[in-house]
Enzyme design. Structure first.
Site, short mmCIF file in Angstrom:
data_model
loop_
_atom_site.label_atom_id
_atom_site.label_comp_id
_atom_site.label_asym_id
_atom_site.label_seq_id
_atom_site.Cartn_x
_atom_site.Cartn_y
_atom_site.Cartn_z
CB SER A 1 63.39 19.78 82.33
OG SER A 1 62.92 21.10 82.18
CG ASP B 1 62.69 20.38 89.18
OD1 ASP B 1 61.73 20.36 89.97
OD2 ASP B 1 63.32 21.42 88.92
NE ARG C 1 48.93 18.11 85.26
CZ ARG C 1 48.58 17.14 86.11
NH1 ARG C 1 49.37 16.08 86.28
NH2 ARG C 1 47.43 17.19 86.77
CB SER D 1 48.96 12.33 85.28
OG SER D 1 48.65 11.29 84.36
CG ASP E 1 51.09 9.56 82.53
OD1 ASP E 1 49.93 9.44 82.10
OD2 ASP E 1 51.64 10.66 82.71
CG HIS F 1 65.51 22.61 86.28
ND1 HIS F 1 64.34 22.02 86.71
CD2 HIS F 1 65.43 22.62 84.92
CE1 HIS F 1 63.58 21.70 85.67
NE2 HIS F 1 64.23 22.05 84.56
#
Length: 281
Positions: free
Chosen positions: A81, A105, A119, A121, A124, A193
């Site tokens: 998350s 997720d 975020r 990507s 990374d 989730h």
């Protein structure tokens, strides 16, 4: 890294994941990052805290590399998350590129349209694989991020909703079991989730029976049986033993699972049969 924006009672999956990791890799070092205080704020604040957590993790990774000569080729960050984006930030900031990040997720709100610097990507880590299990709703309101954010992005059961997590089961459980049913129903609310975690745990525990995902343009095309080929890296293992294939473009993959563990069920077997038939032509 746990990035659920919820209370500690929702973290029962952590010991299950740690146990599965040690069972699969007995000589590994498993480190759990506890950032619940930062993750339990208002969502927008918790989302922004992923940058702080990522910086802290990056510092730690750099420290073990410098202090112990620990090879970055052995570093694998798991993030669920909001934790997936924290892992991405960490990967961006380490002095040397780490081996792998697995996004379970990754959170959608505040990240669907965010710049890659904020975020998870593909840049990374040397390899980034992502499981998308709850992408229901309009972009940026979906619990899980809808866009592909790794080298390999896998969408189990289409990625929008997972079998066994439907509202009917929730209401029936409350009606039949009262307060206990309400507690169990809460599990169903976050079921899709969190399924990303349990699919990864499943991949650790069932090495001999990996679940296969198939590259496809859309979930609709996959459900029509149009993408059941393993030629030219068109299929891959879900989870821990994913083949680290990097292409110029992000690879979106799909598969079907059972509603309960072990998740490789009859449908997965049927897809394998279709694949074998398809490969003869």
């Amino acid at each position: 890294m746990d990035g659920r924006c919820n209370f500690r009672m929702y973290e029962s999956w952590i010991p299950k994941l740690v146990k599965a990791l040690y069972k699969r890799e007995p000589n590994s070092n498993v480190i759990v990052v506890d950032w619940l205080d930062r993750a339990s704020q208002h969502y927008t604040i918790s989302a922004s805290n992923t940058e702080l957590v990522g910086k802290d993790v990056a510092k730690f990774v750099d420290w073990i590399e410098k202090q112990f000569g620990y090879s970055m080729s052995n570093v694998h960050l798991l993030g669920y998350s909001l934790g997936a984006h924290a892992a991405g930030i960490a990967g961006k900031l380490t002095n040397k590129k780490i081996s792998r990040i697995t996004g379970l997720d990754p959170a959608g709100p505040n990240f669907e349209y965010a710049n890659e610097t904020r975020r998870l990507s593909p840049d990374d880590a040397a390899f980034v694989d992502v499981l998308h299990t709850y992408t229901r709703g309009s972009p940026d309101r979906s619990i899980g991020i809808q866009k592909p954010v790794g080298h390999v992005d896998i969408y189990p059961n289409g990625g929008s909703f997972q079998p066994g997590c439907n509202l009917g089961d929730t209401l029936r459980m409350i009606a039949e079991k009262g307060f206990q049913g309400l507690q169990e129903a809460d599990q169903l609310v976050k079921c899709s989730h969190e399924r990303s975690i349990h699919l990864f745990i499943d991949s650790l525990l069932h090495e001999e029976k990996p679940i296969m995902a198939y590259r496809c343009k859309s979930k609709e095309a996959f459900e029509m049986g149009l993408c059941l080929s393993c030629r030219k890296n068109r299929c891959n293992n879900l989870g821990y033993k994913v083949n680290k294939v990097r292409t110029k473009r992000t690879t979106k993959m799909y598969l079907k699972t059972r509603a309960k563990a072990p998740y490789k069920g009859k449908m997965a077997g049927l897809l394998k049969g279709w694949l074998e038939m398809y490969s003869k032509y």
